[in-house]
Design a protein around this motif. Structure first.
Motif, PDB file in Angstrom:
ATOM      1  N   CYS A  43      47.675   2.655 102.884  1.00 19.67           N
ATOM      2  CA  CYS A  43      46.413   3.006 103.543  1.00 19.67           C
ATOM      3  C   CYS A  43      46.612   4.154 104.525  1.00 19.67           C
ATOM      4  O   CYS A  43      47.454   4.075 105.428  1.00 19.67           O
ATOM      5  N   ALA A  45      44.086   5.282 106.399  1.00 23.98           N
ATOM      6  CA  ALA A  45      43.002   5.236 107.388  1.00 23.98           C
ATOM      7  C   ALA A  45      43.167   4.118 108.413  1.00 23.98           C
ATOM      8  O   ALA A  45      42.265   3.853 109.200  1.00 23.98           O
ATOM      9  N   CYS A  62      37.729   2.235 106.491  1.00 20.58           N
ATOM     10  CA  CYS A  62      38.113   2.477 105.096  1.00 20.58           C
ATOM     11  C   CYS A  62      37.452   3.744 104.541  1.00 20.58           C
ATOM     12  O   CYS A  62      36.270   3.999 104.773  1.00 20.58           O
ATOM     13  N   VAL A  63      38.251   4.520 103.785  1.00 20.07           N
ATOM     14  CA  VAL A  63      37.731   5.746 103.178  1.00 20.07           C
ATOM     15  C   VAL A  63      37.517   5.582 101.669  1.00 20.07           C
ATOM     16  O   VAL A  63      37.290   6.559 100.960  1.00 20.07           O
ATOM     17  N   SER A  64      37.618   4.350 101.169  1.00 21.86           N
ATOM     18  CA  SER A  64      37.299   4.021  99.777  1.00 21.86           C
ATOM     19  C   SER A  64      38.219   4.657  98.738  1.00 21.86           C
ATOM     20  O   SER A  64      37.826   4.836  97.592  1.00 21.86           O
ATOM     21  N   CYS A  65      39.452   4.998  99.130  1.00 24.65           N
ATOM     22  CA  CYS A  65      40.355   5.645  98.168  1.00 24.65           C
ATOM     23  C   CYS A  65      40.875   4.660  97.127  1.00 24.65           C
ATOM     24  O   CYS A  65      41.222   5.052  96.013  1.00 24.65           O
ATOM     25  N   CYS A 125      38.862   8.498  94.433  1.00 21.97           N
ATOM     26  CA  CYS A 125      40.184   9.137  94.499  1.00 21.97           C
ATOM     27  C   CYS A 125      41.009   8.605  93.331  1.00 21.97           C
ATOM     28  O   CYS A 125      40.828   7.450  92.908  1.00 21.97           O
ATOM     29  N   LYS A 156      41.284  15.296 101.981  1.00 20.99           N
ATOM     30  CA  LYS A 156      41.444  14.296 103.046  1.00 20.99           C
ATOM     31  C   LYS A 156      42.184  13.060 102.548  1.00 20.99           C
ATOM     32  O   LYS A 156      42.685  12.268 103.335  1.00 20.99           O
ATOM     33  N   TYR A 157      42.256  12.891 101.228  1.00 19.93           N
ATOM     34  CA  TYR A 157      42.990  11.777 100.644  1.00 19.93           C
ATOM     35  C   TYR A 157      44.430  12.166 100.289  1.00 19.93           C
ATOM     36  O   TYR A 157      45.104  11.449  99.573  1.00 19.93           O
TER      37      TYR A 157
END
Length: 383
Positions: A43, A45, A62-65, A125, A156-157
């Motif tokens: 993770c 984030a 959370c950034v949903s990657c 992602c 960003k990922y």
């Protein structure tokens, strides 16, 4: 008819979490001595906290990657956007239109609008991609398996980049073991066959279409609000984590099947048995027990999350010998048994025997007779 601000507000309030945390599956929740921190390491984030018998997921961070859902060995973290089932459906539809080619794109690459969106599946992602989806497609005979990224170095990922490479290497290792030529390709551009010059009508909706769609969204939102309220009510009545982790009559914590790994095995079996005697993989493990150190405490079978290690019901002729049953196909390489063994007599290897992986019968491990506990009278005599 509600205004657009109302619609946005409702949509945001009903937006589901990107990840669902099934706490009872986490090895650290089951035993605080478990060392697994794969989700936290993946993770980027700081949306996950693990320790002291707790797994905490912070949805707002959370950034949903989806990276955590791929590396978790026990599938304690389940991706919700998209669900595995929804991703499989989207892929199947896209494959047909792409003449048997399976293409996945990250959201950044898809946003460039260079390829026909109906002919590839989009994920937030590529870190969301895992072995079961790709191996299933391979077993269905797709012509190509392609992952298209949006130049990860500036994304960003980008911290997920090594994880994507690890998944590609994992799948390609399995395909190589199967003896077929198909491999996963990772590209920064869409295959030429998917490119489009005229994008009008392929992306977005007209102004009239937008307002029609907005009305439908509002109606959907009202229905979802009712469902959400019902879910909350049910959750309040659901058993607590403590109740869900109660010991069974057989002396073990509740166990479960790792479905993704089962799907990979099914796919491999459809392709044909591997042509190599052993496979190096992150999906399954090979457990070894040093019987000279073991005291037959059976703690490993008590805490094993998938039942890969079980206390055998087979009775030896001498009435003293005990056995543990080990199933390679059920071992998810969480290393719980390694971490909690008081005598450090258990090792888990990432090299598994092909024969054992596809064998329905477990391997029997003979254990020594447990040491006798000194009684009160014996202790008095020693004094």
């Amino acid at each position: 008819m509600p205004n657009l601000n109302d619609i946005v507000e409702i949509a945001e309030s009903l937006e589901s979490k990107a990840v669902f945390a099934a706490e009872e599956r986490c090895v650290v929740v089951r035993n605080r001595n478990a060392k697994c921190r794969k989700c936290v390491e993946a993770c980027q984030a700081d949306a996950l906290e693990v320790g002291n018998n707790r797994l905490t997921y912070h949805a707002r961070a959370c950034v949903s990657c989806g990276a955590c859902t791929v590396v978790c060995p026990t599938e304690a973290l389940i991706p919700m956007r998209p669900l595995d089932e929804d991703l499989a459906t989207a892929t199947a539809q896209a494959c047909v239109l792409a003449d048997g080619m399976a293409v996945f794109s990250c959201a950044r690459a898809a946003a460039r609008r260079k390829a026909d969106p109906d002919r590839f599946a989009e994920v937030p992602c590529l870190a969301r991609m895992e072995e079961s989806v790709l191996m299933k497609l391979a077993s269905c005979g797709v012509s190509r398996l392609v992952l298209v990224d949006g130049t990860c170095k500036t994304c960003k990922y980008r911290a997920c980049d090594p994880g994507i490479d690890a998944t590609v290497a994992s799948v390609n290792g399995l395909l190589e073991a199967e003896g077929i030529t198909l491999r996963v390709e990772r590209l920064s551009e869409f295959p030429e066959e998917l490119l489009v010059e005229e994008t009008t009508g392929l992306f977005g909706v007209s102004r009239r279409g937008f307002f029609t769609q907005a009305k439908d969204v509002a109606k959907d939102a009202a229905e979802k609000a009712a469902v959400t309220a019902l879910k909350k009510e049910l959750q309040q009545k659901a058993p607590s984590l403590r109740d869900r982790l109660k010991m069974s009559d057989k002396g073990s914590l509740p166990q479960f099947n790792a479905m993704r790994r089962m799907h990979v095995l099914d796919a491999m079996d459809s392709i044909g048995r591997p042509i190599v005697p052993e496979i190096e993989t992150r999906l399954w493990g090979n457990v070894g027990i040093d019987t000279e150190k073991c005291t037959s405490c059976f703690m490993c079978t008590t805490f094993c999350p998938t039942g890969a290690l079980k206390k055998s019901e087979v009775e030896a002729e001498d009435g003293k010998t005990r056995f543990i049953e080990f199933s390679t196909a059920d071992c998810v390489q969480c290393r719980m048994c390694e971490d909690i063994c008081l005598k450090s007599c258990i090792t888990v290897s990432d090299v598994v025997l092909t024969e054992e992986l596809f064998d329905f019968e477990p391997r029997m491990i003979e254990l020594p007779e447990p040491p006798k506990k000194a009684g009160i009278i014996s202790n008095l005599k020693r004094r």
